[in-house]
Scaffold this active site. Structure first.
Site, PDB file in Angstrom:
ATOM      1  N   ARG A  74       6.995 -59.022  25.520  1.00  0.00           N
ATOM      2  CA  ARG A  74       7.277 -59.046  26.900  1.00  0.00           C
ATOM      3  C   ARG A  74       6.745 -57.568  27.566  1.00  0.00           C
ATOM      4  NH1 ARG A  74      11.121 -58.851  29.748  1.00  0.00           N
ATOM      5  NH2 ARG A  74      10.527 -60.585  31.512  1.00  0.00           N
ATOM      6  N   CYS A  93      -2.501 -53.011  15.764  1.00  0.00           N
ATOM      7  CA  CYS A  93      -3.756 -52.301  16.049  1.00  0.00           C
ATOM      8  C   CYS A  93      -4.264 -52.829  17.150  1.00  0.00           C
ATOM      9  CB  CYS A  93      -4.738 -52.636  14.944  1.00  0.00           C
ATOM     10  SG  CYS A  93      -4.238 -52.180  13.198  1.00  0.00           S
ATOM     11  N   GLU A  94      -3.466 -52.479  18.380  1.00  0.00           N
ATOM     12  CA  GLU A  94      -3.749 -52.842  19.831  1.00  0.00           C
ATOM     13  C   GLU A  94      -3.158 -51.485  20.418  1.00  0.00           C
ATOM     14  OE1 GLU A  94      -4.255 -56.134  21.476  1.00  0.00           O
ATOM     15  OE2 GLU A  94      -4.289 -57.652  19.605  1.00  0.00           O
ATOM     16  N   PRO A 102      19.263 -72.813  33.669  1.00  0.00           N
ATOM     17  CA  PRO A 102      18.917 -71.501  33.215  1.00  0.00           C
ATOM     18  C   PRO A 102      18.821 -70.951  31.858  1.00  0.00           C
ATOM     19  CG  PRO A 102      21.285 -72.035  33.296  1.00  0.00           C
ATOM     20  CD  PRO A 102      20.470 -73.287  33.751  1.00  0.00           C
TER      21      PRO A 102
END
Ligand code: LLP
Length: 418
Positions: free
Chosen positions: A311, A341-342, A273
């Site tokens: 994520r 910058c995206e 895990p």
């Protein structure tokens, strides 16, 4: 609850999150020691009774203090690189509880793991097996192995984190694995110990695991008939966590569903895990730099970004966002975005949140797994600090990077200096 409001302020155990932010600045990751312990013990309790081993998946969160906390509770490690082995050893792992997975182990990594005396290599291809045999020979050792098989079950999770389907790069098809086992069994420097499978991550129902286990049990039986007896069955990681309203099974439920079949065959169960141990033991704390209102939308522009927590950008993953100071009135629908910058640089989109101002703090929840470990220096942003709380005390367990850290190891060649 490791993270809860007391007197209107979000706390991690007994420490106000605000206090840490004031001392070390934002953004940062924050981990609860008690929650980490709880996460591990859910597995050790379920598995210890069966003689099994918990091998924590280091990739989920590899901070040395986090690893130490987990190993102290009796877990071992599931590693996928020499670097992860180095970290695990540094944090005091018992090498006899280390399993090594990954489709592209290098000879150097194999030699390192052999010298460390790990429990077993989870071999993912025939060629890898041949190379491992050679490396073990030159090290004067026998390499203990499991073969990673591909049970071809659909775990019903995000396609990027499904790994057990026939078309995936992982493992060897079950049918084909028999001949690979026979080959391994006849190799001078290989010791066949077990079988491994991993079907995916963030799986929130028990049935894909049980389906996969059934297929592996059938393989174990066929191998026995062929004279190959296995000692370990490693069923990988993958139990999901609650990000929003998922209701994943407990480790105990999963172990109970398969432990008798394991015992009947004399195989010890290994689980790997990651997320379910650290995911909800950590948050990411960020500050609102600007509130930008456009005709269509409101943006909370924060100082944390996709390089810190990838994520949402990468998987469109949902992370709950809470204000660090509790707000009960005034709601707004906003996008929480970073300075990168995206357009893909967001932590949340179209999220109902309280009306907040510049300077207020936000907690991005369930960020303990695949948060810091997937962070980067994109846009030359220094990586953020990590902090661990134990009751009313807190400890910086990784410093914030400096600008000097950003250029460490870089060199301008002489000819460019003219
Ligand atoms: N064992 C193996 C062989 C694995 O490949 C993985 C995860 C694990 C164990 C641990 O799985 P967990 O218990 O954490 O689900 N970056 C993605 C997750 C990638 C998982 C890769 N393998 C994310 O942020 O969702």
């Amino acid at each position: 609850m490791a993270f809860s409001y007391k007197n209107g302020e979000l706390h991690c155990e007994d420490v106000p999150v605000k206090e840490i932010a004031e001392k070390i600045g934002t953004p940062f990751y924050l981990y609860s020691y008690s929650e980490l312990k709880k996460g591990v013990s859910a597995y050790t309790k379920a598995l210890n009774a069966t003689g099994g081993i918990v091998c924590y998946a280091v990739k989920a969160n590899s901070n040395l203090a986090v690893l130490r906390a987990i190993f102290k509770e009796g877990a071992g490690a599931d590693i996928v690189s020499g670097g992860e082995l180095f970290r695990a050893l540094r944090a005091g792992v018992d090498p006899k509880k280390v399993v090594f997975a990954g489709v592209g182990k290098t000879e150097k990594e194999m030699a390192y793991a052999l010298r460390a005396g790990i429990l077993m290599f989870n071999v993912e291809s025939e060629e890898e097996l041949e190379v491992l045999n050679e490396v073990a020979k030159s090290e004067g050792k026998k390499a203990p192995i499991a073969i990673r098989v591909n049970p071809d079950v659909d775990p019903q999770t995000h396609p990027y984190i499904s790994t057990g389907l026939k078309e995936s790069k992982f493992g060897i098809d079950i049918e084909e694995s028999i001949k690979v086992y026979e080959k391994a069994n006849n190799m001078e420097n290989i010791e066949v110990l077990g079988v491994h499978c991993h079907i995916g991550s963030q799986i929130t129902s028990i049935s894909p695991f049980v389906d996969a286990a059934q297929r592996v049990f059938a393989l174990i039986d066929r191998l026995k008939e062929a004279g190959i007896t296995l000692k370990f069955m490693d069923i990988g990681g993958g139990i999901g966590i609650t990000y929003k309203n998922e209701t994943p099974p407990s480790p105990e439920e999963l172990v109970n569903a398969i432990k008798d079949e394991c015992a009947r065959r004399g195989v010890k169960l290994i689980m790997e895990p990651g997320r379910s141990i650290v995911g909800n033991a950590g948050i990411f704390v960020t500050k609102i730099l600007y509130v930008k209102k456009k005709a269509e939308k409101t943006f909370y522009i924060v100082d944390g970004a996709m390089n810190d927590l990838a994520r949402p950008a990468l998987y469109n993953a949902y992370h709950e966002i809470k204000p660090v100071r509790e707000h009960t009135t005034g709601r707004i629908v906003a996008d929480v975005v970073g300075p990168i910058c995206e357009t893909g640089d967001f932590l949340a989109r179209k999220r109902e949140l309280p009306l907040l101002k510049r300077g207020e703090l936000l907690a991005v929840m369930s960020a303990g797994a695949y948060g810091f470990t997937m962070s980067s220096n994109y846009n030359s942003r220094p990586r953020v600090p990590e902090v661990m709380v134990n009751r009313d005390q807190w400890f910086v367990v990784r410093e914030r990077e400096s600008y000097e850290d950003l250029v460490r190891g870089e060199k301008i060649p002489e000819f460019l200096m003219e």
